[in-house]
Structures are given as structure tokens and as C-alpha cells.
Design a protein around this motif. Sequence first.
Motif, PDB file in Angstrom:
ATOM      1  N   THR A 101      -0.422  -7.877 -14.079  1.00  0.00           N
ATOM      2  CA  THR A 101       0.484  -8.738 -14.852  1.00  0.00           C
ATOM      3  C   THR A 101       1.870  -8.826 -14.229  1.00  0.00           C
ATOM      4  O   THR A 101       2.726  -9.540 -14.754  1.00  0.00           O
ATOM      5  N   CYS A 102       2.090  -8.143 -13.089  1.00  0.00           N
ATOM      6  CA  CYS A 102       3.375  -8.288 -12.406  1.00  0.00           C
ATOM      7  C   CYS A 102       3.399  -9.638 -11.690  1.00  0.00           C
ATOM      8  O   CYS A 102       2.388 -10.333 -11.606  1.00  0.00           O
ATOM      9  N   ASP A 103       4.568 -10.029 -11.160  1.00  0.00           N
ATOM     10  CA  ASP A 103       4.682 -11.347 -10.540  1.00  0.00           C
ATOM     11  C   ASP A 103       4.490 -11.325  -9.025  1.00  0.00           C
ATOM     12  O   ASP A 103       4.757 -12.307  -8.337  1.00  0.00           O
ATOM     13  N   LEU A 128       0.826  -1.207   0.000  1.00  0.00           N
ATOM     14  CA  LEU A 128       0.000   0.000   0.000  1.00  0.00           C
ATOM     15  C   LEU A 128       0.859   1.256   0.000  1.00  0.00           C
ATOM     16  O   LEU A 128       0.560   2.225  -0.707  1.00  0.00           O
ATOM     17  N   ARG A 129       1.925   1.255   0.792  1.00  0.00           N
ATOM     18  CA  ARG A 129       2.825   2.420   0.815  1.00  0.00           C
ATOM     19  C   ARG A 129       3.432   2.658  -0.569  1.00  0.00           C
ATOM     20  O   ARG A 129       3.495   3.790  -1.049  1.00  0.00           O
ATOM     21  N   ARG A 130       3.867   1.582  -1.199  1.00  0.00           N
ATOM     22  CA  ARG A 130       4.420   1.726  -2.558  1.00  0.00           C
ATOM     23  C   ARG A 130       3.341   2.188  -3.534  1.00  0.00           C
ATOM     24  O   ARG A 130       3.609   2.982  -4.443  1.00  0.00           O
ATOM     25  N   GLY A 131       2.131   1.691  -3.345  1.00  0.00           N
ATOM     26  CA  GLY A 131       1.040   2.112  -4.210  1.00  0.00           C
ATOM     27  C   GLY A 131       0.762   3.600  -4.093  1.00  0.00           C
ATOM     28  O   GLY A 131       0.488   4.275  -5.089  1.00  0.00           O
ATOM     29  N   GLY A 158       2.826   9.907 -10.842  1.00  0.00           N
ATOM     30  CA  GLY A 158       2.408  10.045 -12.233  1.00  0.00           C
ATOM     31  C   GLY A 158       2.725   8.833 -13.081  1.00  0.00           C
ATOM     32  O   GLY A 158       2.798   8.950 -14.314  1.00  0.00           O
ATOM     33  N   GLN A 159       2.871   7.654 -12.466  1.00  0.00           N
ATOM     34  CA  GLN A 159       3.235   6.453 -13.214  1.00  0.00           C
ATOM     35  C   GLN A 159       2.030   5.598 -13.601  1.00  0.00           C
ATOM     36  O   GLN A 159       2.197   4.539 -14.197  1.00  0.00           O
ATOM     37  N   SER A 201       6.716   1.367 -14.614  1.00  0.00           N
ATOM     38  CA  SER A 201       7.772   1.316 -13.606  1.00  0.00           C
ATOM     39  C   SER A 201       9.107   1.312 -14.333  1.00  0.00           C
ATOM     40  O   SER A 201       9.161   1.059 -15.546  1.00  0.00           O
ATOM     41  N   PRO A 202      10.205   1.596 -13.627  1.00  0.00           N
ATOM     42  CA  PRO A 202      11.513   1.657 -14.296  1.00  0.00           C
ATOM     43  C   PRO A 202      11.874   0.351 -15.009  1.00  0.00           C
ATOM     44  O   PRO A 202      12.543   0.372 -16.047  1.00  0.00           O
TER      45      PRO A 202
END
Length: 380
Positions: free
Chosen positions: A137-139, A41-44, A51-52, A69-70
Amino acid sequence: MTAAQGFPAFSAQRRSTRGRSWWAKAWVQALEDTSLDNDQLRRGRRYANSGQVGTITISPGRIAATVYSPEDTYESVVEVDELSEDDWLRFQEQVAARAGHIAALLDGEMPHSLVEAASDAGVTLLPGIGDLDPSCTCDAWELPCQHAAALCYQVAWLLDADPFVLLLLRGRTREALLDELQESAAQPVEAGVSIADAVTTPTAELPEPPELPAKVTIDQLAVAGIEPPDGFGPATFQLLVLDAARRARSILNALLHNTAVPRPLDEWQDTVRLAADFPQLDAGEDVALGIQAWRYGGAPGLDVLEHTWTPDAAELNRARTELQAADDDVVTTVSGNRLTLGPDTQLRLDREGRWHPYRLIDEVWTPTGPPSRDALVVEW
């Protein structure tokens, strides 16, 4: 063809992801209560503010966006159950029951009274724990992952701007809902169905309708020495006629469908209701507190503003014990249906078993949020 609406990507900004409106905050609460990983949640929240997140597409039952993401690009989706056709019919009845509901929605507001009335009719608008179904679609195995969480946080911003976003997600576009409301208002009551069919006690035959009186114009009233009150012009009269028609229809629908008939109101309560539903009517400063109580809690909210009563002592003691268990330092006093917590906070129990929050503001006890059946989860 499925209705869908795209919303431009938010630029990078420093903005609270909690939402400003109470309904956006409820959305965020559903997200965070479901999550098992606060780190995601913090990363979200960081993703949401950076703006990503790309263009957000909302369609009935589904939210989708590309999250950048990078290291890669991901497709995040959040699904929510749509309302059934029966749910929408019941929701439309609740919107039509009070003229101010649709006006508030069009003005970017989601009235507490509308959400609560819909809930009482079995229609849940706002999601709760487990109602949001995220995927990506991330792992990452966490639900939601940081990308889906970022999408949900930005949806709260969209909800702040327009509550119709929530209705679209639940299955209706703004245009479709307004068309259905207009069509419903224009339809007569089903032929062959009478009020007597909806009640169990026999009723006497209705008398023949009386002959309608001749029209009276404003000029004729003036000649007779009858002047309308200040500010009472044709536009005000039209609002009152609209309000009377909608209330009559809501009572008739309640009788036909064997549901609760709206409770009768005294003159003061009806004045507050009209002022709350039609802000363009100048009701004066003396009803401002009543309007606030009505918008949060309807007629029961206005009742606890004006009156005290003596509820079951066991119910008061249970709430008092729970509050003290949650905070050892809180000092509670009881007076009738009122629990006072410390010097400036109070809960008032209405006759339907709901707690209304109050704060002491400028030496006046003021309603500050919607009621709840659980004293521990009241929104202050």
C-alpha cells in the motif's frame, strides 16, 4: 474454509537475511533475481532486522503482513501460484516413493532428492525468477518495494525453521498433506487395473500365488541356532518391511502410469539408500560418504562418487569453456566425466547430464551440494 497460519513478529535482531537452509536460500534468490532495484532490497534487509514487520499470515498462495515505518503503516502482500490437484498427487507419489522423504520433512529438512524428483515429475516447489508477485500500500513503484522485500526476507527465516511453510504457501497444510499421504498408503491399487495394462509388450499369465509358509518366531530361530545380526530387532524389521512395501508401490505406480521405473540397485547402493532413508539404522562409518552423495543426488550421485565414465567430449568442452569464460584464472583439467577446477574443486557429470559439486576435504573428494544441469550455477 481457506487454511491460514499466523507467525509471531520477529523482534529486532542481527541475523543474515540469506537463510541458512538451501531451500530458504533458493527463496531469497528468487526474490533478488526478480528485483530491479538493489537499494530497495538493502532497505528491506534493514526492515527485516529492525523488528518493523508485524505478524506474518501465510495461506495458500498468499503471504501478508503489516510493516511499520516512522512515517506510516503499510500492508504488504506477496502472492505465489498454488499447486494444482494433479500437481499434489504427483508430489505425494514422490514423497511416498522414499520412506526418508516424509521423515525428513517432519524433522525440518527439505531433501534435495525430493525437490528434484518432484521437478522431474513436473511439480515446481521452489519459486524461480518472476514467480513472486509482491504488492504494497506504499506509493513506491519498485517490485518489490522495501516493505515487501522485508516480508520475503523474514519468510526465509520461517522456511529455515519449517519447510512445511513452503508447502502451506503452495496449497497444503501439514495436517492435510499427512492425512492424504496416510489415506493414499492405505488404498489398494485401483480395481480392474493390472500391470499388464500399463506395458506395451504382452505378458504371460501369472501363476497361482504359492501357499504362505507358517510364521516363524524369534524363539524358533534361536532353537534352530539362527541368530539375527546385532541390532536387528523387531523395530528394524518393521522399517525394512515398510521400505519394501513403499518401493513395491512406487514400482507398481510407475508401471500403471507409464513413467520411469526406479533403477535397480546393487547391494552396496541399497545399503547406502537404506542408511540415508533410515538414520536410526546403524550402517557404520564406511557408508557416510555414500549417504552424503545419495542425499544430494540419489542413485546417479552415488554412481559418480564410485565410478568414472567417458561422456561426449563436446559436452565436457562446452562446460569447460563456460567455466573459463566466467573466470579467466581458473585452471581446469579433465579426466573421464570429471572437471577439476584448481587444487580442491571438482565437477562430476552423471549419466543424466547433471553436474555434481565436489571439494577436496582432508584429502578426500567429498560431495558438497545438489547437482545442476548448468555447470555455472552449481551450489558449492
